[in-house]
Motif scaffolding. Structure first.
Motif, PDB file in Angstrom:
ATOM      1  N   SER A  43      -2.021  14.452 -10.453  1.00 54.64           N
ATOM      2  CA  SER A  43      -2.183  12.839 -11.083  1.00 54.64           C
ATOM      3  C   SER A  43      -1.856  11.976 -10.178  1.00 54.64           C
ATOM      4  O   SER A  43      -2.144  11.109 -10.655  1.00 54.64           O
ATOM      5  N   GLY A  44      -1.041  12.331  -9.440  1.00 54.56           N
ATOM      6  CA  GLY A  44      -0.260  11.541  -8.122  1.00 54.56           C
ATOM      7  C   GLY A  44       0.865  11.820  -7.453  1.00 54.56           C
ATOM      8  O   GLY A  44       1.229  12.706  -8.333  1.00 54.56           O
ATOM      9  N   GLY A  45       1.574  10.955  -7.331  1.00 54.33           N
ATOM     10  CA  GLY A  45       3.409  11.032  -6.658  1.00 54.33           C
ATOM     11  C   GLY A  45       4.205  11.527  -7.679  1.00 54.33           C
ATOM     12  O   GLY A  45       4.772  13.005  -6.610  1.00 54.33           O
ATOM     13  N   THR A  46       3.602  11.870  -8.272  1.00 52.53           N
ATOM     14  CA  THR A  46       5.584  12.226  -9.854  1.00 52.53           C
ATOM     15  C   THR A  46       4.972  13.461  -9.879  1.00 52.53           C
ATOM     16  O   THR A  46       5.530  14.326  -9.368  1.00 52.53           O
ATOM     17  N   GLU A  47       3.792  14.238  -9.904  1.00 53.13           N
ATOM     18  CA  GLU A  47       3.784  15.292 -10.240  1.00 53.13           C
ATOM     19  C   GLU A  47       3.357  15.942  -9.264  1.00 53.13           C
ATOM     20  O   GLU A  47       4.147  17.649  -9.433  1.00 53.13           O
ATOM     21  N   GLU A  83      16.119   9.004  -3.458  1.00 57.92           N
ATOM     22  CA  GLU A  83      14.790   8.965  -3.165  1.00 57.92           C
ATOM     23  C   GLU A  83      14.069   8.607  -4.011  1.00 57.92           C
ATOM     24  O   GLU A  83      14.649   7.926  -4.939  1.00 57.92           O
ATOM     25  N   HIS A  84      12.630   8.426  -4.316  1.00 54.26           N
ATOM     26  CA  HIS A  84      12.161   8.248  -5.384  1.00 54.26           C
ATOM     27  C   HIS A  84      12.348   8.225  -6.229  1.00 54.26           C
ATOM     28  O   HIS A  84      13.464   9.586  -6.582  1.00 54.26           O
ATOM     29  N   PRO A  85      12.751   7.892  -7.841  1.00 57.01           N
ATOM     30  CA  PRO A  85      13.324   8.445  -9.028  1.00 57.01           C
ATOM     31  C   PRO A  85      12.158   9.864  -9.573  1.00 57.01           C
ATOM     32  O   PRO A  85      13.150   9.932 -10.776  1.00 57.01           O
ATOM     33  N   CYS A  86      12.052   9.797  -9.272  1.00 53.70           N
ATOM     34  CA  CYS A  86      10.520  11.425  -9.661  1.00 53.70           C
ATOM     35  C   CYS A  86      11.124  12.369  -8.612  1.00 53.70           C
ATOM     36  O   CYS A  86      11.534  13.825  -9.111  1.00 53.70           O
ATOM     37  N   ILE A  87      12.163  12.374  -7.792  1.00 55.15           N
ATOM     38  CA  ILE A  87      12.890  13.270  -7.139  1.00 55.15           C
ATOM     39  C   ILE A  87      13.969  13.501  -7.574  1.00 55.15           C
ATOM     40  O   ILE A  87      14.836  14.154  -7.812  1.00 55.15           O
ATOM     41  N   ASN A 111       0.883  -1.532  -0.334  1.00 50.63           N
ATOM     42  CA  ASN A 111       0.225  -0.622  -0.184  1.00 50.63           C
ATOM     43  C   ASN A 111       1.011   0.846  -0.135  1.00 50.63           C
ATOM     44  O   ASN A 111       0.261   2.301  -0.363  1.00 50.63           O
ATOM     45  N   ALA A 112       1.779   1.224   0.206  1.00 54.16           N
ATOM     46  CA  ALA A 112       2.954   2.212   0.280  1.00 54.16           C
ATOM     47  C   ALA A 112       3.313   2.684  -1.291  1.00 54.16           C
ATOM     48  O   ALA A 112       3.690   4.049  -1.538  1.00 54.16           O
ATOM     49  N   ALA A 113       3.236   1.890  -2.368  1.00 53.17           N
ATOM     50  CA  ALA A 113       3.857   1.729  -3.089  1.00 53.17           C
ATOM     51  C   ALA A 113       1.714   3.012  -4.208  1.00 53.17           C
ATOM     52  O   ALA A 113       2.059   3.737  -5.156  1.00 53.17           O
ATOM     53  N   THR A 114       0.981   1.900  -3.994  1.00 53.67           N
ATOM     54  CA  THR A 114      -0.460   1.858  -4.214  1.00 53.67           C
ATOM     55  C   THR A 114      -1.277   1.057  -3.474  1.00 53.67           C
ATOM     56  O   THR A 114      -1.759   0.782  -2.486  1.00 53.67           O
TER      57      THR A 114
HETATM   58  C1  LIG Z   1       7.540   8.468  -2.530  1.00 60.65           C
HETATM   59  C2  LIG Z   1       6.893   8.358  -4.493  1.00 60.65           C
HETATM   60  N1  LIG Z   1       6.689   9.392  -5.136  1.00 60.65           N
HETATM   61  C3  LIG Z   1       6.004   9.043  -6.439  1.00 60.65           C
HETATM   62  C4  LIG Z   1       6.051   8.116  -6.786  1.00 60.65           C
HETATM   63  C5  LIG Z   1       4.988   7.811  -8.391  1.00 60.65           C
HETATM   64  O1  LIG Z   1       3.912   8.493  -7.850  1.00 60.65           O
HETATM   65  P1  LIG Z   1       2.995   8.073  -9.379  1.00 60.65           P
HETATM   66  O2  LIG Z   1       3.186   6.596  -9.733  1.00 60.65           O
HETATM   67  O3  LIG Z   1       1.276   8.234  -8.658  1.00 60.65           O
HETATM   68  O4  LIG Z   1       3.619   9.586  -9.709  1.00 60.65           O
HETATM   69  C6  LIG Z   1       6.224   6.926  -5.953  1.00 60.65           C
HETATM   70  C7  LIG Z   1       4.769   5.908  -5.910  1.00 60.65           C
HETATM   71  O5  LIG Z   1       5.638   4.512  -5.220  1.00 60.65           O
HETATM   72  C8  LIG Z   1       6.191   7.340  -4.135  1.00 60.65           C
HETATM   73  O6  LIG Z   1       6.298   6.164  -3.550  1.00 60.65           O
END
Ligand SMILES: Cc1ncc(COP(=O)(O)O)c(C=O)c1O
Length: 136
Positions: free
Chosen positions: A67-71, A96-100, A6-9
């Protein structure tokens, strides 16, 4: 099957699904548009914004839907950087998560000051490293 990620989705709560059904079917429109069906959607979004704000003791003006975590992560990091005014300096961790992480790598390539701090075996940053990384 027992779902433990659940931490991921996380699955959509049945009440949320039920509440969303009208907006995923007949009541759809761009809430920024001016026609009546769009205004109805705008009203619903504003109501949800207020409910969300109340639930976390915030003001409606502080609530942004993404839209989600990345945005959301990108907004937060870029907003903080912009807020610095003087070019800024990002201090982040190397895990950090790849989005950061990827955003910070890109910002570094573009000439921004970015410090990637290591973490220990428990994934924790040493506070002393943060202090040492801070610039005037
Ligand atoms: C800390 C973190 N940031 C960003 C994301 C990416 O989220 P999304 O797929 O909603 O863009 C996740 C997804 O697991 C996350 O755990």
């Amino acid at each position: 099957v027992i779902y433990l990620d659940n931490a991921a989705t996380t699955p959509l709560h049945p009440k949320a699904r039920e509440a969303m059904i009208p907006y995923l079917s007949e009541t759809f429109a761009n809430p920024s548009s001016v026609y009546s069906s769009a205004r109805a959607v705008r009203k619903a979004v504003d109501e949800v914004r207020q409910v969300t704000a109340t639930a976390i003791n915030a003001t409606a003006q502080e609530i942004y839907f993404t839209s989600g975590g990345t945005e959301a992560g990108n907004w937060a990091a870029l907003g903080a950087l912009e807020g610095c005014g003087n070019g800024g300096h990002i201090i982040t961790s190397s895990v950090e998560h790849p989005c950061i992480y990827n955003l910070c790598k890109r910002l570094e390539k573009l000439g921004h000051a970015v410090t990637f701090l290591p973490v220990n075996a428990q994934g924790m940053v040493n506070p002393q490293d943060v202090e040492n990384a801070i610039r005037p």
